[in-house]
Design an enzyme around this catalytic site. Structure first.
Site, PDB file in Angstrom:
ATOM      1  N   GLU A 107      51.322  39.545  44.252  1.00  0.00           N
ATOM      2  CA  GLU A 107      51.175  38.698  43.063  1.00  0.00           C
ATOM      3  C   GLU A 107      51.381  37.218  43.370  1.00  0.00           C
ATOM      4  OE1 GLU A 107      52.666  41.633  43.106  1.00  0.00           O
ATOM      5  OE2 GLU A 107      52.316  42.740  41.249  1.00  0.00           O
TER       6      GLU A 107
ATOM      7  N   GLY B  21      50.574  46.025  40.749  1.00  0.00           N
ATOM      8  CA  GLY B  21      50.929  47.042  39.762  1.00  0.00           C
ATOM      9  C   GLY B  21      50.792  48.463  40.302  1.00  0.00           C
TER      10      GLY B  21
ATOM     11  N   ALA C 222      47.052  45.242  38.793  1.00  0.00           N
ATOM     12  CA  ALA C 222      46.507  44.939  37.465  1.00  0.00           C
ATOM     13  C   ALA C 222      45.147  44.272  37.627  1.00  0.00           C
ATOM     14  CB  ALA C 222      47.475  44.021  36.725  1.00  0.00           C
TER      15      ALA C 222
ATOM     16  N   GLU D   1      53.921  49.112  41.973  1.00  0.00           N
ATOM     17  CA  GLU D   1      55.009  49.176  40.982  1.00  0.00           C
ATOM     18  C   GLU D   1      55.015  50.518  40.248  1.00  0.00           C
ATOM     19  OE1 GLU D   1      53.547  45.114  39.668  1.00  0.00           O
ATOM     20  OE2 GLU D   1      55.643  45.020  39.100  1.00  0.00           O
TER      21      GLU D   1
HETATM   22  C1  LIG Z   1      50.165  41.429  37.434  1.00  0.00           C
HETATM   23  C2  LIG Z   1      50.482  42.303  38.587  1.00  0.00           C
HETATM   24  C3  LIG Z   1      51.193  43.522  38.115  1.00  0.00           C
HETATM   25  O1  LIG Z   1      52.537  43.315  38.256  1.00  0.00           O
HETATM   26  C4  LIG Z   1      49.283  42.647  39.447  1.00  0.00           C
HETATM   27  O2  LIG Z   1      49.124  43.775  39.828  1.00  0.00           O
HETATM   28  S1  LIG Z   1      48.234  41.383  39.887  1.00  0.00           S
HETATM   29  C5  LIG Z   1      47.117  42.171  41.043  1.00  0.00           C
HETATM   30  C6  LIG Z   1      47.722  42.347  42.394  1.00  0.00           C
HETATM   31  N1  LIG Z   1      46.763  42.934  43.304  1.00  0.00           N
HETATM   32  C7  LIG Z   1      46.060  42.221  44.183  1.00  0.00           C
HETATM   33  O3  LIG Z   1      46.175  41.031  44.285  1.00  0.00           O
HETATM   34  C8  LIG Z   1      45.081  43.012  45.054  1.00  0.00           C
HETATM   35  C9  LIG Z   1      43.653  42.558  44.809  1.00  0.00           C
HETATM   36  N2  LIG Z   1      42.711  43.239  45.664  1.00  0.00           N
HETATM   37  C10 LIG Z   1      42.577  42.966  46.973  1.00  0.00           C
HETATM   38  O4  LIG Z   1      43.290  42.170  47.559  1.00  0.00           O
HETATM   39  C11 LIG Z   1      41.470  43.659  47.696  1.00  0.00           C
HETATM   40  O5  LIG Z   1      40.562  44.182  46.755  1.00  0.00           O
HETATM   41  C12 LIG Z   1      41.954  44.816  48.588  1.00  0.00           C
HETATM   42  C13 LIG Z   1      42.798  45.820  47.816  1.00  0.00           C
HETATM   43  C14 LIG Z   1      42.767  44.262  49.761  1.00  0.00           C
HETATM   44  C15 LIG Z   1      40.713  45.585  49.144  1.00  0.00           C
HETATM   45  O6  LIG Z   1      39.827  44.675  49.763  1.00  0.00           O
HETATM   46  P1  LIG Z   1      38.362  45.166  50.138  1.00  0.00           P
HETATM   47  O7  LIG Z   1      37.680  44.014  50.811  1.00  0.00           O
HETATM   48  O8  LIG Z   1      38.425  46.437  50.889  1.00  0.00           O
HETATM   49  O9  LIG Z   1      37.656  45.513  48.734  1.00  0.00           O
HETATM   50  P2  LIG Z   1      37.179  44.462  47.616  1.00  0.00           P
HETATM   51  O10 LIG Z   1      38.101  43.314  47.528  1.00  0.00           O
HETATM   52  O11 LIG Z   1      35.725  44.194  47.840  1.00  0.00           O
HETATM   53  O12 LIG Z   1      37.379  45.319  46.273  1.00  0.00           O
HETATM   54  C16 LIG Z   1      36.411  46.255  45.810  1.00  0.00           C
HETATM   55  C17 LIG Z   1      36.165  45.964  44.345  1.00  0.00           C
HETATM   56  O13 LIG Z   1      37.377  46.162  43.632  1.00  0.00           O
HETATM   57  C18 LIG Z   1      37.696  44.980  42.895  1.00  0.00           C
HETATM   58  N3  LIG Z   1      39.153  44.827  42.795  1.00  0.00           N
HETATM   59  C19 LIG Z   1      40.065  45.080  43.744  1.00  0.00           C
HETATM   60  N4  LIG Z   1      41.290  44.824  43.291  1.00  0.00           N
HETATM   61  C20 LIG Z   1      41.146  44.390  42.028  1.00  0.00           C
HETATM   62  C21 LIG Z   1      42.072  43.958  41.016  1.00  0.00           C
HETATM   63  N5  LIG Z   1      43.398  43.981  41.225  1.00  0.00           N
HETATM   64  N6  LIG Z   1      41.572  43.573  39.840  1.00  0.00           N
HETATM   65  C22 LIG Z   1      40.245  43.589  39.588  1.00  0.00           C
HETATM   66  N7  LIG Z   1      39.315  43.998  40.499  1.00  0.00           N
HETATM   67  C23 LIG Z   1      39.779  44.391  41.695  1.00  0.00           C
HETATM   68  C24 LIG Z   1      37.073  43.862  43.709  1.00  0.00           C
HETATM   69  O14 LIG Z   1      36.893  42.724  42.916  1.00  0.00           O
HETATM   70  C25 LIG Z   1      35.762  44.507  44.122  1.00  0.00           C
HETATM   71  O15 LIG Z   1      34.883  44.491  43.025  1.00  0.00           O
HETATM   72  P3  LIG Z   1      33.354  44.019  43.229  1.00  0.00           P
HETATM   73  O16 LIG Z   1      33.396  42.657  43.810  1.00  0.00           O
HETATM   74  O17 LIG Z   1      32.785  45.044  44.165  1.00  0.00           O
HETATM   75  O18 LIG Z   1      32.770  44.087  41.851  1.00  0.00           O
END
Ligand SMILES: C[C@@H](CO)C(=O)SCCNC(=O)CCNC(=O)[C@H](O)C(C)(C)COP(=O)(O)OP(=O)(O)OC[C@H]1O[C@@H](n2cnc3c(N)ncnc32)[C@H](O)[C@@H]1OP(=O)(O)O
Length: 258
Positions: A132, A109, A66, A112
């Site tokens: 999460e 998500g 998410a 999921e």
């Molecule tokens: C509420 C529940 C649903 O039940 C959820 O899903 S909460 C979210 C859970 N997910 C996460 O915690 C994963 C978050 N993301 C990461 O940990 C990392 O992005 C990664 C997947 C491990 C990849 O890392 P990497 O260093 O390769 O790439 P970046 O972190 O630079 O990501 C590129 C770009 O995407 C944006 N982004 C990634 N994931 C999310 C997200 N979940 N929400 C919003 N944005 C996301 C990240 O901020 C980067 O954006 P930029 O800084 O380039 O504008």
């Protein structure tokens, strides 16, 4: 097909629908706009007469969860009043088989939604996880429930309480996915499976899906009765006669709706 901003939907001549999450700059993070479009696209895919739906993500992620930027300033009131995230559950209710074609990250998500698919295949370098807990929250799209049913309590606790990521091979060992394929061939392999399904009897496919899903939600005796009733009812349709006649005549079956 309608135009969507956060995803794309196609339906090919074999009536295989493909829904591709399309926010690669944010690793297909699931925001509200995508959630609304996703629900609309599922309706459109079903109404198009598609026989199976492939779900995948554009770029280096299936979906990284998410959208954290969108969620950070939300409050209990705004989350609960809107029943936030509930729309994603529509995927689990789709009457046609769904095939998750997982490329790259399937986190939070993303993992999921993947677990809602009927068949799940992943590229060698795909990774799965429910991180999460590291954000001070828990999964909200069915992650605790589905993961526990799939892998059991101990493994689910391990993955959810530590938020650790697992690779495609471990996901297959644990039972999360059914096949690991070469990176870059995930969608192609999903299409092979989807075409096979589309060439089968639509009624038998629906019956099989309903019976398998019932196994999760009923006692064994109820599930066995449900299966037997569906089995009997398939003898009311031409597909059964055609399938069995084709076998005896040593030719491929030609099902009416295939
Ligand atoms: C509420 C529940 C649903 O039940 C959820 O899903 S909460 C979210 C859970 N997910 C996460 O915690 C994963 C978050 N993301 C990461 O940990 C990392 O992005 C990664 C997947 C491990 C990849 O890392 P990497 O260093 O390769 O790439 P970046 O972190 O630079 O990501 C590129 C770009 O995407 C944006 N982004 C990634 N994931 C999310 C997200 N979940 N929400 C919003 N944005 C996301 C990240 O901020 C980067 O954006 P930029 O800084 O380039 O504008």
């Amino acid at each position: 097909m309608a135009h969507y901003d956060t995803l794309s939907l196609t339906v090919d001549d074999d009536r295989i629908a493909q829904l591709t999450l399309d926010r690669p700059e944010a690793l297909n993070a699931l925001n509200s706009a995508m959630m609304a479009e996703f629900a609309a696209a599922l309706v459109e895919a079903t109404q198009s007469g598609a026989r199976a739906l492939i779900l995948t993500g554009k770029g280096r992620a299936f979906a990284a969860g998410a959208d954290i930027a969108e969620m950070r300033d939300r409050t209990f009131g705004s989350m609960s009043d809107a029943n936030h995230l509930a729309l994603w559950e529509r995927l689990a209710d789709l009457p046609i088989p769904t095939i998750g074609a997982i490329n790259g990250f399937a986190l939070g998500g993303g993992c999921e939604i993947a677990m809602m698919c009927d068949i799940l295949i992943a590229g060698e370098s795909a990774s799965f996880g429910l991180p999460e807990i590291t954000l001070g929250i828990i999964p909200g799209i069915g992650g605790t429930q589905r993961l526990t049913r799939i892998v059991g309590k101990a493994q689910a606790m391990d993955l959810i309480l530590t938020g650790r990521r697992i690779d495609a091979d471990e996901a297959r060992r644990l039972g999360l996915i059914s096949r690991v394929v070469v990176d870059g061939e995930v969608v192609e392999q999903a299409q092979v499976i989807a075409r096979q399904i589309a060439g089968s009897s639509a009624r038998a496919v629906r019956a099989a899906k309903e019976c398998v899903l019932r196994a999760d939600q009923s006692s064994l005796s109820e599930g066995l009765l449900f299966e037997r009733r569906w089995f009997h009812s398939l003898f009311a349709f031409d597909d059964q006669t055609e399938g069995m006649t084709a076998f005896l005549e040593k030719r491929p079956a030609r099902f009416a709706d295939a």
